[in-house]
Motif scaffolding. Structure first.
Motif, PDB file in Angstrom:
ATOM      1  N   ASP A 252     -22.437  18.217  -2.094  1.00  0.00           N
ATOM      2  CA  ASP A 252     -21.721  17.616  -3.025  1.00  0.00           C
ATOM      3  C   ASP A 252     -20.621  16.888  -2.452  1.00  0.00           C
ATOM      4  O   ASP A 252     -20.047  15.822  -2.813  1.00  0.00           O
ATOM      5  N   ILE A 283     -26.856   5.521  -3.242  1.00  0.00           N
ATOM      6  CA  ILE A 283     -25.846   6.068  -3.987  1.00  0.00           C
ATOM      7  C   ILE A 283     -24.735   6.150  -3.500  1.00  0.00           C
ATOM      8  O   ILE A 283     -23.768   5.894  -3.988  1.00  0.00           O
ATOM      9  N   GLN A 370     -23.215  20.326 -12.008  1.00  0.00           N
ATOM     10  CA  GLN A 370     -24.469  20.140 -12.597  1.00  0.00           C
ATOM     11  C   GLN A 370     -24.758  18.718 -13.037  1.00  0.00           C
ATOM     12  O   GLN A 370     -25.668  18.145 -13.137  1.00  0.00           O
ATOM     13  N   THR A 371     -23.769  18.327 -14.025  1.00  0.00           N
ATOM     14  CA  THR A 371     -23.653  16.881 -14.683  1.00  0.00           C
ATOM     15  C   THR A 371     -23.878  16.060 -13.536  1.00  0.00           C
ATOM     16  O   THR A 371     -24.838  14.673 -13.696  1.00  0.00           O
ATOM     17  N   MET A 372     -23.080  16.160 -12.331  1.00  0.00           N
ATOM     18  CA  MET A 372     -23.013  14.869 -11.469  1.00  0.00           C
ATOM     19  C   MET A 372     -24.188  14.851 -10.581  1.00  0.00           C
ATOM     20  O   MET A 372     -24.940  13.725 -10.418  1.00  0.00           O
ATOM     21  N   ARG A 373     -24.957  16.223 -10.404  1.00  0.00           N
ATOM     22  CA  ARG A 373     -26.246  16.107  -9.709  1.00  0.00           C
ATOM     23  C   ARG A 373     -27.273  15.729 -10.610  1.00  0.00           C
ATOM     24  O   ARG A 373     -28.348  14.902 -10.030  1.00  0.00           O
ATOM     25  N   SER A 374     -27.219  16.044 -11.921  1.00  0.00           N
ATOM     26  CA  SER A 374     -28.182  15.453 -12.547  1.00  0.00           C
ATOM     27  C   SER A 374     -28.318  13.900 -12.705  1.00  0.00           C
ATOM     28  O   SER A 374     -29.406  13.146 -12.847  1.00  0.00           O
ATOM     29  N   ARG A 375     -27.134  13.372 -12.822  1.00  0.00           N
ATOM     30  CA  ARG A 375     -26.770  11.900 -12.855  1.00  0.00           C
ATOM     31  C   ARG A 375     -27.548  11.379 -11.639  1.00  0.00           C
ATOM     32  O   ARG A 375     -28.165  10.300 -11.596  1.00  0.00           O
ATOM     33  N   GLU A 376     -27.147  11.893 -10.400  1.00  0.00           N
ATOM     34  CA  GLU A 376     -27.922  11.339  -9.238  1.00  0.00           C
ATOM     35  C   GLU A 376     -29.208  11.598  -9.001  1.00  0.00           C
ATOM     36  O   GLU A 376     -30.012  10.451  -8.723  1.00  0.00           O
ATOM     37  N   ASP A 377     -29.832  12.567  -9.588  1.00  0.00           N
ATOM     38  CA  ASP A 377     -31.269  12.840  -9.318  1.00  0.00           C
ATOM     39  C   ASP A 377     -31.949  11.872 -10.166  1.00  0.00           C
ATOM     40  O   ASP A 377     -33.025  11.493 -10.017  1.00  0.00           O
ATOM     41  N   SER A 378     -31.297  11.524 -11.597  1.00  0.00           N
ATOM     42  CA  SER A 378     -31.996  10.605 -12.298  1.00  0.00           C
ATOM     43  C   SER A 378     -31.876   8.932 -11.720  1.00  0.00           C
ATOM     44  O   SER A 378     -32.455   8.111 -12.537  1.00  0.00           O
ATOM     45  N   MET A 379     -31.057   8.595 -11.046  1.00  0.00           N
ATOM     46  CA  MET A 379     -30.830   7.288 -10.476  1.00  0.00           C
ATOM     47  C   MET A 379     -32.040   6.560  -9.934  1.00  0.00           C
ATOM     48  O   MET A 379     -32.747   7.269  -9.251  1.00  0.00           O
TER      49      MET A 379
END
Length: 427
Positions: A252, A283, A370-379
Motif C-alpha cells: 500500500d 497504475i 480494502q476499498t483502494m485495493r479493490s479499485r486497483e485489482d479491478s483496473m
C-alpha cells in the motif's frame, strides 16, 4: 456470583502481589456453580504493558471443594496488580506454577500461529520472520534467506509467507492480535533481488502448461500480502529487483532509500514480467512510463522512483548515524548483495509512517485500504487476469531454446546474446 465478581473475589483472596522473573502460571480457585469463560486481559508495571492469556480447566474432586481452575499466564517481570480488558496476545510456553490448591494446573493453550516462537512476540521461521509490538501496534514481516544476503523469492519462502499471512489474518479476525499496520522489509539491508537463478534455470525442463500453473501459484503465495486486513508498508533497502520489485509495488505504501534500487529487468533475462508487475506498474507510474520501464528493463534509483510516483516516501540515509547501508550491484538479473549492520533508516521511517496511520480510526483505515485495493485489482483487465496472462507468457519464455542465456550472462557478467524470434522450435 458473576464471572466478574468471581475474578475480583479470587484476586482479593490471594492477598499478595505475584512477581515472577520468568513466565509463570497462577491458578485461582473458582466455585463449581459458576461457568467461567475465556477472559483476556493485560497487566502493567511502571506504565509498561504486557499481554496475558487466560483459560479455564475443570479440576477433579467432589462436593463443595470441586470447581474450575482459572489460569493466568504472566509475562516475564510483570506484577499482577490489576486486570484490564484487552485483546489476547501470544503467550510464552515456559512456566513456573503457583497454586492456592493441590490441584494441578492446566497446560497452556497453543498459539494459533504456525510459527516457532521465541520471546517478546518474535516469531522466526526459516525464511519469514514476524514480530509484533503490542504498544505501538505495529507488526513487522521480514524476508530472510538463510543462505544468501539478497533474499531471493523462492517456492519455500512463498509457502512460509502465505502461511504467515493466513495466520496473522486469523488472529486479526478473532481479535487475538491488536495491530494497526504491518511493515514488510528484507533482512541483510536488502529487500529482495528477485528469483533464485538456479530454480529459474530448472523451469526450462517443465512443460508450458505445468509452468503456467506453477508460476500463477507462485505469484499468489506472495501477493496474498494484499489480503492482510491492515495497511502494508514496504521498507525498501538495498535492492528490490524483478519479482522483488513487483512484490514491493503490490503493497500500500512504499518507503525507499535514495541509495536503494528498484528494477523491472525481466526482458534482460529473456522473460516476460511476472508477480503482477505489468498490472501494478502502470497504475503507479502511468501507461507510457510503465511501457518504457518494462521494455527497457530499467533499474531505478530511489529519487527516480519518487519522481515517477512509484514510491511515496524517500529517505536520505545520511540523516542518521550508525545506520546500515545497502550496497551491491544489480546488472542483468539484478542480484544485489546487501551489506552493512545497524539500524535501518528506511525501516525507522516506515515505523514513523505506520505510527501516523495508527493514530487514525482503525475501522476507517481498514475499510479504506480494502476499498483502494479493490479499485486497483479491478483496473485494466483485472489483477487475476493479468496474473494468468503473465504466468502463461513466462511459461512460453521458459520453453525457448535459448532460455537461460540471460541468467547465464548475469553470472558471467556479460551482455546476453539471444536467438532471433524465428530461430526457436518452442511452439
Amino acid at each position: 456470583m458473576t464471572g466478574k465478581m468471581l475474578l475480583l473475589s479470587s484476586f482479593a483472596s490471594i492477598q499478595r502481589t505475584l512477581l515472577c522473573s520468568h513466565s509463570r502460571s497462577i491458578v485461582v480457585r473458582a466455585s463449581n456453580d459458576v461457568t467461567v469463560r475465556k477472559i483476556a486481559g493485560s497487566t502493567s508495571t511502571n506504565n509498561t504493558a504486557s499481554m496475558i492469556t487466560t483459560t479455564t480447566t475443570t479440576t477433579t474432586g467432589s462436593g463443595a471443594g470441586a470447581g474450575r481452575n482459572l489460569t493466568f499466564v504472566a509475562s516475564q517481570g510483570i506484577t499482577m496488580n490489576r486486570m484490564m480488558q484487552s485483546s489476547s496476545s501470544f503467550s510464552s510456553s515456559s512456566s513456573c506454577s503457583s497454586s492456592s490448591s493441590s490441584s494441578s494446573s492446566s497446560s497452556l493453550p497453543s498459539t494459533p500461529l504456525a510459527l516457532s516462537s521465541s520471546s517478546n512476540n518474535n516469531y522466526k521461521n526459516k525464511f519469514v520472520h514476524f514480530s509484533h509490538d503490542p504498544v505501538t501496534r505495529i507488526g513487522i514481516m521480514t524476508l530472510h534467506s538463510p543462505t544468501t544476503t539478497h533474499n531471493p523469492l523462492t517456492m519455500e519462502m512463498g509457502i512460509e509467507f502465505r502461511k504467515t499471512v493466513q495466520d496473522i489474518n486469523t488472529l486479526l479476525l478473532n481479535n487475538e492480535l491488536n495491530m494497526n499496520t504491518i511493515i514488510l522489509h528484507g533482512a541483510n539491508s536488502t529487500f529482495s533481488a528477485g528469483g533464485d537463478i538456479h530454480w529459474l534455470l530448472d523451469l526450462g525442463k517443465n512443460s508450458v502448461h505445468s509452468n503456467s500453473d506453477l508460476m500463477y501459484d507462485f505469484y499468489q503465495s506472495f501477493l496474498c500480502v494484499r489480503k492482510l486486513q491492515v495497511p502494508v508498508i514496504c521498507a525498501i533497502d538495498g535492492y528490490a529487483i524483478g519479482a522483488g520489485a513487483c512484490l514491493a509495488i503490490a503493497t500500500d505504501i512504499r518507503v525507499m532509500s535514495k541509495k536503494a534500487k528498484i528494477g523491472f529487468n525481466f526482458v534482460k533475462l529473456g522473460i516476460h514480467s511476472g508477480m503482477g508487475g505489468s498490472h501494478f506498474l502502470p497504475i503507479a507510474v502511468g501507461e507510457a512510463k510503465a511501457m518504457e520501464i518494462l521494455l527497457m528493463g530499467k533499474v531505478l534509483t530511489g529519487e527516480e522512483a519518487e519522481r515517477m510516483g512509484l514510491i511515496q516516501v524517500l529517505v536520505d540515509e545520511g540523516e542518521g548515524e550508525g545506520q546500515g547501508q545497502g550496497q551491491g550491484e544489480a546488472d542483468g538479473e539484478g542480484v544485489g548483495v546487501g551489506v552493512g549492520e545497524g539500524k535501518s533508516v528506511v525501516l525507522e521511517e516506515a515505523k514513523r509512517v505506520a505510527a501516523r496511520i495508527g493514530r487514525m480510526n482503525p475501522l476507517a483505515v481498514r475499510s479504506m485500504v480494502q476499498t483502494m485495493r479493490s479499485r486497483e485489482d479491478s483496473m485494466g483487465m483485472g489483477l487475476d487476469h493479468a496474473l494468468r496472462r503473465e504466468a502463461h507468457a513466462q511459461a512460453i519464455c521458459y520453453a525457448r531454446n535459448d532460455w537461460g542465456e540471460g541468467l547465464t550472462a548475469v553470472m558471467e557478467k556479460r551482455q546476453p546474446s539471444f536467438d532471433d524470434y524465428q530461430n526457436n522450435d518452442w511452439l
